[in-house]
Design a protein around this motif. Structure first.
Motif, PDB file in Angstrom:
ATOM      1  N   GLU A 161     -35.780 -14.584  12.461  1.00  0.00           N
ATOM      2  CA  GLU A 161     -36.614 -13.277  12.983  1.00  0.00           C
ATOM      3  C   GLU A 161     -36.275 -12.336  12.509  1.00  0.00           C
ATOM      4  N   GLU A 162     -34.913 -12.229  11.708  1.00  0.00           N
ATOM      5  CA  GLU A 162     -34.714 -10.945  10.778  1.00  0.00           C
ATOM      6  C   GLU A 162     -35.656 -10.622   9.614  1.00  0.00           C
ATOM      7  N   ASP A 200     -34.308 -18.163  18.076  1.00  0.00           N
ATOM      8  CA  ASP A 200     -34.025 -16.671  18.262  1.00  0.00           C
ATOM      9  C   ASP A 200     -35.687 -16.623  18.530  1.00  0.00           C
ATOM     10  N   ASP A 220     -37.248 -16.636   3.680  1.00  0.00           N
ATOM     11  CA  ASP A 220     -36.126 -15.739   3.464  1.00  0.00           C
ATOM     12  C   ASP A 220     -36.146 -14.596   2.292  1.00  0.00           C
ATOM     13  N   ALA A 267     -32.140 -11.194   4.720  1.00  0.00           N
ATOM     14  CA  ALA A 267     -31.571 -10.868   5.914  1.00  0.00           C
ATOM     15  C   ALA A 267     -31.424 -12.241   6.389  1.00  0.00           C
ATOM     16  N   GLY A 268     -30.336 -12.334   7.368  1.00  0.00           N
ATOM     17  CA  GLY A 268     -29.920 -13.279   7.976  1.00  0.00           C
ATOM     18  C   GLY A 268     -28.767 -14.285   7.172  1.00  0.00           C
TER      19      GLY A 268
END
Ligand code: UDP
Ligand code: MG
Length: 219
Positions: free
Chosen positions: A12-13, A44, A93, A199-200
């Protein structure tokens, strides 16, 4: 048409960032594109974000797996639904820089069937991961009868011809990195510097890494 295939597990990030950066690159390429995401049983908001993207952009579609199957199966599910004349496999990502899409498409137009991105450098990996990875690769080099490309992951463009061959490999315990070598075809290397994830956190814990290595060896 070219399909961008991205498996996503609890991303989600980064999904919004990924979508924006990919769109920014493909707008300058004279080809039609589709973006095909695989939601690999995320817990998520990944699925919700994919639904939003798909409803606002007709180039976006997604497959929603019933549980977390792991990246290998998620990719295989995606392969069966690629509509393009070529597919570009990318992590969600942003460790695989979308800017390389341009170079991949150029080499595909030059007649290559597998334009793979080899890591010149890699950021964000622990000393432990680097060391165990070195051991694993030297072991694999000794036992594999078809060389598996080092420092190379799934980030690559495959022509429709290469993808069709890959889709004939239907095993459920998959080591796709080996299958790219197995199928042959005209290959072209491009080099890149691997960034840290935008992120993540990594979704590969030690157990998942060991299982992946095991599949590499037994495959
Ligand atoms: N991924 C997936 N299912 C999983 C684990 C990972 O679809 O069970 C996806 C993940 O969302 C990402 C890609 O596979 O798009 C690579 O995962 P990750 O970045 O965690 O691996 P690393 O780069 O750390 O090896
Ligand atoms: Mg990653």
């Amino acid at each position: 048409m070219i399909t961008i295939l991205a498996p996503a597990y609890n991303e989600e990030e980064v999904l919004g960032l990924f979508y924006n950066r990919v769109c920014n690159v493909i707008k300058d390429i004279d080809e039609e594109f589709e973006l095909l995401f695989i939601n690999d049983g995320s817990k998520d908001r990944t699925l919700q974000i994919l639904k939003e993207l798909a409803s606002s952009d007709p180039r976006v579609s997604y497959i929603d797996l019933s549980r977390n199957y792991g990246k290998e199966i998620a990719m295989a599910a995606g392969f069966d639904h690629v509509k393009g004349d070529a597919v570009i496999i990318m992590d969600a990502d942003l460790q695989d820089p979308p800017e390389l899409i341009k170079d991949m498409v150029r080499e595909w137009r030059n007649g290559y069937d597998d334009v793979y991105a080899k890591r010149r450098t890699r950021k964000g990996e622990s000393a432990f991961k680097k060391l165990t990875s070195k051991w694993y690769w030297s072991l694999l080099a000794k036992i594999a009868y078809i060389p598996v490309l080092k420092d190379t992951g799934d980030f690559r463009l495959l022509s429709r011809k290469a993808l069709n061959a890959l889709m004939e490999c239907r095993e459920s315990e998959r080591y796709t990195k080996g299958m790219y070598s197995l199928i042959g075809f005209k290959k072209k290397e491009i080099l890149f510097d691997r960034e840290e994830r935008a992120a993540g956190k990594t979704k590969y814990n030690l157990k998942a890494m060991l299982l992946h290595a095991f599949h590499g060896i037994t495959s």
